[in-house]
Design a protein around this motif. Sequence first.
Motif, PDB file in Angstrom:
ATOM      1  N   SER A 118     -21.090 -10.226 -19.871  1.00 41.26           N
ATOM      2  CA  SER A 118     -21.881 -10.225 -21.100  1.00 41.26           C
ATOM      3  C   SER A 118     -21.413 -11.395 -21.967  1.00 41.26           C
ATOM      4  N   PRO A 119     -22.230 -11.841 -22.925  1.00 37.79           N
ATOM      5  CA  PRO A 119     -21.836 -12.983 -23.759  1.00 37.79           C
ATOM      6  C   PRO A 119     -20.483 -12.816 -24.443  1.00 37.79           C
ATOM      7  N   ASP A 120     -20.135 -11.571 -24.846  1.00 39.84           N
ATOM      8  CA  ASP A 120     -18.846 -11.380 -25.516  1.00 39.84           C
ATOM      9  C   ASP A 120     -17.694 -11.206 -24.536  1.00 39.84           C
ATOM     10  N   GLY A 121     -17.986 -11.229 -23.228  1.00 37.46           N
ATOM     11  CA  GLY A 121     -16.937 -11.144 -22.218  1.00 37.46           C
ATOM     12  C   GLY A 121     -16.332  -9.769 -22.038  1.00 37.46           C
ATOM     13  N   ARG A 122     -16.884  -8.736 -22.681  1.00 37.29           N
ATOM     14  CA  ARG A 122     -16.276  -7.405 -22.636  1.00 37.29           C
ATOM     15  C   ARG A 122     -16.928  -6.484 -21.598  1.00 37.29           C
ATOM     16  N   THR A 123     -17.998  -6.942 -20.981  1.00 33.32           N
ATOM     17  CA  THR A 123     -18.646  -6.160 -19.927  1.00 33.32           C
ATOM     18  C   THR A 123     -18.834  -7.040 -18.699  1.00 33.32           C
ATOM     19  N   MET A 124     -18.476  -6.500 -17.548  1.00 39.77           N
ATOM     20  CA  MET A 124     -18.622  -7.254 -16.309  1.00 39.77           C
ATOM     21  C   MET A 124     -19.494  -6.468 -15.338  1.00 39.77           C
ATOM     22  N   PHE A 125     -20.383  -7.184 -14.656  1.00 44.96           N
ATOM     23  CA  PHE A 125     -21.186  -6.634 -13.567  1.00 44.96           C
ATOM     24  C   PHE A 125     -20.703  -7.294 -12.283  1.00 44.96           C
ATOM     25  N   PHE A 126     -20.533  -6.508 -11.224  1.00 44.25           N
ATOM     26  CA  PHE A 126     -20.035  -7.101  -9.986  1.00 44.25           C
ATOM     27  C   PHE A 126     -20.622  -6.370  -8.779  1.00 44.25           C
ATOM     28  N   THR A 127     -20.539  -7.029  -7.638  1.00 39.76           N
ATOM     29  CA  THR A 127     -21.032  -6.467  -6.386  1.00 39.76           C
ATOM     30  C   THR A 127     -19.904  -5.734  -5.679  1.00 39.76           C
ATOM     31  N   TYR A 128     -20.202  -4.555  -5.180  1.00 39.61           N
ATOM     32  CA  TYR A 128     -19.191  -3.757  -4.481  1.00 39.61           C
ATOM     33  C   TYR A 128     -19.793  -3.228  -3.188  1.00 39.61           C
ATOM     34  N   SER A 129     -19.011  -3.315  -2.131  1.00 41.67           N
ATOM     35  CA  SER A 129     -19.489  -2.817  -0.836  1.00 41.67           C
ATOM     36  C   SER A 129     -18.319  -2.281  -0.035  1.00 41.67           C
TER      37      SER A 129
ATOM     38  N   GLY B 209     -17.270   4.559   8.542  1.00 46.20           N
ATOM     39  CA  GLY B 209     -17.718   3.627   9.569  1.00 46.20           C
ATOM     40  C   GLY B 209     -19.179   3.277   9.492  1.00 46.20           C
ATOM     41  N   LYS B 210     -19.883   3.778   8.494  1.00 46.65           N
ATOM     42  CA  LYS B 210     -21.309   3.511   8.382  1.00 46.65           C
ATOM     43  C   LYS B 210     -21.562   2.524   7.240  1.00 46.65           C
ATOM     44  N   ASP B 211     -22.351   1.486   7.562  1.00 42.34           N
ATOM     45  CA  ASP B 211     -22.682   0.497   6.552  1.00 42.34           C
ATOM     46  C   ASP B 211     -23.695   1.076   5.574  1.00 42.34           C
ATOM     47  N   ILE B 212     -23.320   1.202   4.310  1.00 36.59           N
ATOM     48  CA  ILE B 212     -24.248   1.737   3.305  1.00 36.59           C
ATOM     49  C   ILE B 212     -24.735   0.633   2.374  1.00 36.59           C
ATOM     50  N   GLY B 213     -24.490  -0.633   2.729  1.00 36.42           N
ATOM     51  CA  GLY B 213     -24.952  -1.746   1.925  1.00 36.42           C
ATOM     52  C   GLY B 213     -24.081  -1.981   0.712  1.00 36.42           C
ATOM     53  N   SER B 214     -24.518  -2.867  -0.161  1.00 32.03           N
ATOM     54  CA  SER B 214     -23.743  -3.221  -1.346  1.00 32.03           C
ATOM     55  C   SER B 214     -24.397  -2.637  -2.592  1.00 32.03           C
ATOM     56  N   ARG B 215     -23.585  -2.431  -3.626  1.00 32.08           N
ATOM     57  CA  ARG B 215     -24.044  -1.846  -4.887  1.00 32.08           C
ATOM     58  C   ARG B 215     -23.605  -2.757  -6.028  1.00 32.08           C
ATOM     59  N   ILE B 216     -24.201  -2.563  -7.194  1.00 30.73           N
ATOM     60  CA  ILE B 216     -23.759  -3.253  -8.399  1.00 30.73           C
ATOM     61  C   ILE B 216     -23.073  -2.250  -9.308  1.00 30.73           C
ATOM     62  N   TYR B 217     -21.877  -2.614  -9.725  1.00 29.85           N
ATOM     63  CA  TYR B 217     -21.107  -1.778 -10.642  1.00 29.85           C
ATOM     64  C   TYR B 217     -20.901  -2.542 -11.944  1.00 29.85           C
ATOM     65  N   THR B 218     -20.605  -1.799 -13.001  1.00 32.47           N
ATOM     66  CA  THR B 218     -20.308  -2.404 -14.293  1.00 32.47           C
ATOM     67  C   THR B 218     -19.040  -1.779 -14.862  1.00 32.47           C
ATOM     68  N   SER B 219     -18.288  -2.596 -15.583  1.00 32.21           N
ATOM     69  CA  SER B 219     -17.051  -2.112 -16.195  1.00 32.21           C
ATOM     70  C   SER B 219     -16.908  -2.751 -17.565  1.00 32.21           C
ATOM     71  N   SER B 220     -16.374  -1.994 -18.522  1.00 27.38           N
ATOM     72  CA  SER B 220     -16.162  -2.495 -19.879  1.00 27.38           C
ATOM     73  C   SER B 220     -14.678  -2.678 -20.137  1.00 27.38           C
ATOM     74  N   LYS B 221     -14.367  -3.670 -20.964  1.00 25.31           N
ATOM     75  CA  LYS B 221     -12.975  -4.004 -21.226  1.00 25.31           C
ATOM     76  C   LYS B 221     -12.573  -3.508 -22.607  1.00 25.31           C
ATOM     77  N   GLY B 222     -11.461  -2.792 -22.652  1.00 27.77           N
ATOM     78  CA  GLY B 222     -10.924  -2.317 -23.921  1.00 27.77           C
ATOM     79  C   GLY B 222      -9.418  -2.396 -23.896  1.00 27.77           C
ATOM     80  N   SER B 223      -8.847  -2.876 -24.986  1.00 30.90           N
ATOM     81  CA  SER B 223      -7.386  -2.998 -25.097  1.00 30.90           C
ATOM     82  C   SER B 223      -6.808  -3.838 -23.966  1.00 30.90           C
ATOM     83  N   GLY B 224      -7.577  -4.848 -23.546  1.00 23.63           N
ATOM     84  CA  GLY B 224      -7.066  -5.786 -22.548  1.00 23.63           C
ATOM     85  C   GLY B 224      -7.184  -5.336 -21.118  1.00 23.63           C
ATOM     86  N   THR B 225      -7.689  -4.127 -20.869  1.00 23.46           N
ATOM     87  CA  THR B 225      -7.812  -3.637 -19.491  1.00 23.46           C
ATOM     88  C   THR B 225      -9.253  -3.217 -19.223  1.00 23.46           C
TER      89      THR B 225
END
Length: 705
Positions: A264-275, A280-296
Amino acid sequence: MIIVTSILATSCGVQQQIRKADRMYAIGEYYEAGMMYKRIYPKINSKTDKPLRGEVAFKQGECWRHINNPRAVQAYNNAIRNLHYEVDSMVYLRHAQALHYQGRYAEASRSYQLFIDYAPKSEHIQEAKDGLYACQHITQWQEDVSRYQVTIMKPFVGRRAGSFSPCYAGEESSTLVFTSNRTTAKKKERKNSPVTGVPINQLYSTRMDTEGKWSVPEMLDGLYVAATAEGDGSESGNTEGDEGGPAQKEKKAGTAEMGVCCFSPDGRTMFFTYSKPINGKDIGSRIYTSSKGSGTWGEPQELKLFADSSISVGHPALSHSEDTLFFSSDAPGGWGGKDIWFSVKDGQNWTVPQNAGPHINTTGDELFPTIRPDGTLYFASNGRSGFGGLDIYRAVPDTISRHVHIADSLGYLPFLVYNMGWPFNSSADDFGITFAPQGEDAGEVAEQGFFSSNRGDRKGVDQIYSFLLPQLVYLVEGTVCDQHHKPVSDAFIRVIGDDGTNTRLQVRRDGTYRMRLLPNVHYAILATARGHLNANEKIATIGHKQSHTFTQDFTLTALGRPVKMENIFYDFGRWTLRKESTASLDALVKLLNDNPNVTIELSAHTDMVGNADANRILSEKRAQACINYLIAHGIAAERLTPKGYGKEKPVVADLLLHQQFDFIPVEQVLDETFILSLPPKQQKICNQINRRTEFRVLKVTYGLY
């Protein structure tokens, strides 16, 4: 995909090996599958099982093509020798694309043409036509001059490791996050990917210091995706997963992936690809999001985009307004391969994704979207006329309005799509572009950022390149002098542009000036000084694609003294103007137009040779000839007074004339007595000086009262 049915299996063992390799291929383990096809190929009888041999060679080529392995060309060559073109013409398209990727354009052209000839109704026919067109025009494209400066980022290069998909961690951030398969002190031994055969990827970050230097990249820790009920009870984080890599099914089994991200423009939210394969079964890739607070970073949450959870999504790109998310997916309803899709935020939820449409997507793959604050969309594609592999493209809605939300126009307005050209694109893969925050207003830099490419690397290893576009700098400079070439130190320069510019500055003591101009503007530049006539010139910065310095000198005419007009010529003994005279007369026309309140006397003079009355009449007719020219070119007759002086007013020498002819003293009148005292050669020079056409200002109030 070519499917060749063969009933001539050489052995049950070979069939089993093929089925195993096929399973690996199906879940995206291209390296492992390719190596198995390679081992199988020589075991198949070239006489009795030719179709099967061709099928295995083709699948091997497909594996190498997916991971940019140069051995793809040879594998397709083997397939061509064994397959029948009427059934398996697709091999020619893939063969052409592999050659195209290696920059072997002439060979690629032949294979593209074969595919066009053999499969004119194929759904991939446009890919072939675009590829053929590109190969035929590639030399011309490479010759196009670009102001962009591209440099490999050596501080980001890892030892025998690849890096790609850089992304700034926020609008004001000096932190860059990218994906790499390098090893670190934290984890020196890492498992090779079954997709590529090289170590798996992870996210790394680097930070720019106050001197503009980037720090040593460090692993981005702290992101963990909790296992679902379908999982194996473990957690997968950045320290154990594999990030980066194209989304969708081109992934390995057995390791989790967390990569290709955006912020996000303020750098506090990240979207990323996760797979991560489950049991043993391929379930494809997903998009996850995470927010940053107190440096973590907080616990990532999956973004629910499609109702069908088996649809792979990846490569998120968030709009500046944070309410539109672009991504890549092979969801049903696309245009072929992987497409660019988008979803709009509605409250706390995201709407059902929409395909970005055929102006963006092709039958090939469209990946790695990036959206800029002004709504311009960048993405990588291998389905268009390009340099080879993935090329970077820029897309703008055809009738874009900055007041219309971009999501309102997508799918309704046609896009204008442009190949970014050299040096962004090469015969290899070029993708994952990102732009520096505030780059467009950073002093002498118009634009800067980074992108990924595996150009020039025989193993196809991706590296990060920087790009910089210097600001176009337009300057105007010159000197303001009088007609005797002396600086007019009290002169002023006024610059007026059709963009509203209106600037005034005084020249330096030596009469020089220098001023910066803006691009795409028409300018009028006026030089003025007390006791002098104005001078005006026009300059335009429109159409200049390189920085440029305009030189514009001004000669100001002093009031109250005659001004000699250079290069005014007449036929001998006549008053007919010769063609060589027009340049000087045109300059006088301009001077009178620049000073519309001025009236002048225009006089002609002869030398001492000949009858005084005849000389006076001749000079009057010559002066009138000049007046007639001025009137014919739009100058009002009442502003012009002709005068023929014959030989009545010989020249009085000034310092400039003395410097030019040292035998003529300063203040010397070039009359008959002086001239006859000189040698014949010098007499000729003085007579030539006396034969002249001059003008002097009579009034500066014409039309004012």
